[in-house]
Scaffold this motif. Structure first.
Motif, PDB file in Angstrom:
ATOM      1  N   GLY A  93       0.794  -1.219   0.000  1.00  0.00           N
ATOM      2  CA  GLY A  93       0.000   0.000   0.000  1.00  0.00           C
ATOM      3  C   GLY A  93       0.830   1.274   0.000  1.00  0.00           C
ATOM      4  N   ARG A  94       2.105   1.172   0.119  1.00  0.00           N
ATOM      5  CA  ARG A  94       2.987   2.340   0.124  1.00  0.00           C
ATOM      6  C   ARG A  94       3.577   2.496  -1.280  1.00  0.00           C
ATOM      7  N   MET A  95       4.020   3.691  -1.587  1.00  0.00           N
ATOM      8  CA  MET A  95       4.638   3.927  -2.881  1.00  0.00           C
ATOM      9  C   MET A  95       5.999   3.239  -2.907  1.00  0.00           C
ATOM     10  N   ARG A  96       6.269   2.515  -3.966  1.00  0.00           N
ATOM     11  CA  ARG A  96       7.526   1.787  -4.078  1.00  0.00           C
ATOM     12  C   ARG A  96       8.600   2.700  -4.654  1.00  0.00           C
ATOM     13  N   LEU A  97       9.793   2.521  -4.123  1.00  0.00           N
ATOM     14  CA  LEU A  97      10.940   3.242  -4.654  1.00  0.00           C
ATOM     15  C   LEU A  97      11.652   2.359  -5.668  1.00  0.00           C
ATOM     16  N   ASP A  98      12.138   2.980  -6.698  1.00  0.00           N
ATOM     17  CA  ASP A  98      12.919   2.288  -7.714  1.00  0.00           C
ATOM     18  C   ASP A  98      14.174   1.699  -7.060  1.00  0.00           C
ATOM     19  N   ARG A  99      14.562   0.505  -7.488  1.00  0.00           N
ATOM     20  CA  ARG A  99      15.751  -0.159  -6.927  1.00  0.00           C
ATOM     21  C   ARG A  99      17.008   0.690  -7.091  1.00  0.00           C
ATOM     22  N   ALA A 100      17.130   1.363  -8.205  1.00  0.00           N
ATOM     23  CA  ALA A 100      18.322   2.201  -8.434  1.00  0.00           C
ATOM     24  C   ALA A 100      18.363   3.375  -7.449  1.00  0.00           C
ATOM     25  N   VAL A 101      17.204   3.939  -7.151  1.00  0.00           N
ATOM     26  CA  VAL A 101      17.135   5.031  -6.181  1.00  0.00           C
ATOM     27  C   VAL A 101      17.546   4.523  -4.809  1.00  0.00           C
ATOM     28  N   MET A 102      16.982   3.384  -4.410  1.00  0.00           N
ATOM     29  CA  MET A 102      17.330   2.816  -3.108  1.00  0.00           C
ATOM     30  C   MET A 102      18.807   2.457  -3.044  1.00  0.00           C
ATOM     31  N   GLN A 103      19.341   1.893  -4.115  1.00  0.00           N
ATOM     32  CA  GLN A 103      20.763   1.536  -4.118  1.00  0.00           C
ATOM     33  C   GLN A 103      21.619   2.792  -3.978  1.00  0.00           C
ATOM     34  N   GLY A 104      21.185   3.881  -4.608  1.00  0.00           N
ATOM     35  CA  GLY A 104      21.891   5.153  -4.455  1.00  0.00           C
ATOM     36  C   GLY A 104      21.914   5.622  -3.013  1.00  0.00           C
ATOM     37  N   ASP A 134      11.815  11.115  -2.411  1.00  0.00           N
ATOM     38  CA  ASP A 134      12.232   9.718  -2.285  1.00  0.00           C
ATOM     39  C   ASP A 134      12.950   9.459  -0.959  1.00  0.00           C
ATOM     40  N   GLU A 135      13.771  10.400  -0.510  1.00  0.00           N
ATOM     41  CA  GLU A 135      14.444  10.234   0.784  1.00  0.00           C
ATOM     42  C   GLU A 135      13.421  10.177   1.915  1.00  0.00           C
ATOM     43  N   VAL A 136      12.424  11.042   1.852  1.00  0.00           N
ATOM     44  CA  VAL A 136      11.384  11.060   2.883  1.00  0.00           C
ATOM     45  C   VAL A 136      10.584   9.761   2.836  1.00  0.00           C
TER      46      VAL A 136
END
Length: 148
Positions: free
Chosen positions: A4-15, A100-102
């Motif tokens: 139910g939460r917005m998913r972050l792109d894997r590349a963003v999370m890896q960053g 995205d950080e938030v």
């Protein structure tokens, strides 16, 4: 991320993890030095304070994310130094937090659960810095005071 939460792109999370990995050795060392030091010392005079003072806004955001992550994952009675660091960073304005950080900070906080009472300190401060109308996937049911 949680259902139910917005998913972050894997590349963003890896960053995020790459940025946190850059500050982690210095952050861990500073926290360990401060654990053995005088807890009443002014923040600017602590190892964590000197580290925070040496970083630009992006570095300070990475340090905040690492300290937040560390406190959420390893929460116990000896995180007072880490919690102080998180609070100090949360009190800084104009760090340029991204949506995205938030989102990532909030997800970490929800996942930590009530055992980590300070879990919303940094995410709520970062969220307050976002432009009005920025969508960061705020979930219903967040404690009104942010305390958890």
């Amino acid at each position: 991320m949680r259902s139910g939460r917005m998913r972050l792109d894997r590349a963003v999370m890896q960053g995020f993890y790459d940025r946190m990995r850059l500050v982690a050795p210095a952050a861990y060392g500073a926290i360990e030095r401060d654990r053995a030091d005088d807890p009443g010392r002014a923040f600017a005079e602590t190892a964590c304070g000197r580290l925070a003072g040496s970083l630009d806004a992006a570095g300070l955001r990475a340090l905040g994310m690492w300290a937040h992550h560390w406190c959420m994952r390893f929460y116990d009675d000896d995180t007072r130094v880490g919690v102080r660091l998180v609070r100090e960073i949360a009190g800084r304005r104009g760090l340029g937090w991204t949506v995205d950080e938030v989102r990532w900070l909030l997800d970490q906080s929800y996942a930590a659960g009530p055992a980590a009472p300070h879990r919303f300190t940094l995410p709520l401060a970062a969220e307050a810095e976002l432009p009005t109308g920025a969508e960061c996937g705020r979930a219903a049911g967040r404690p009104a005071d942010g305390a958890g």
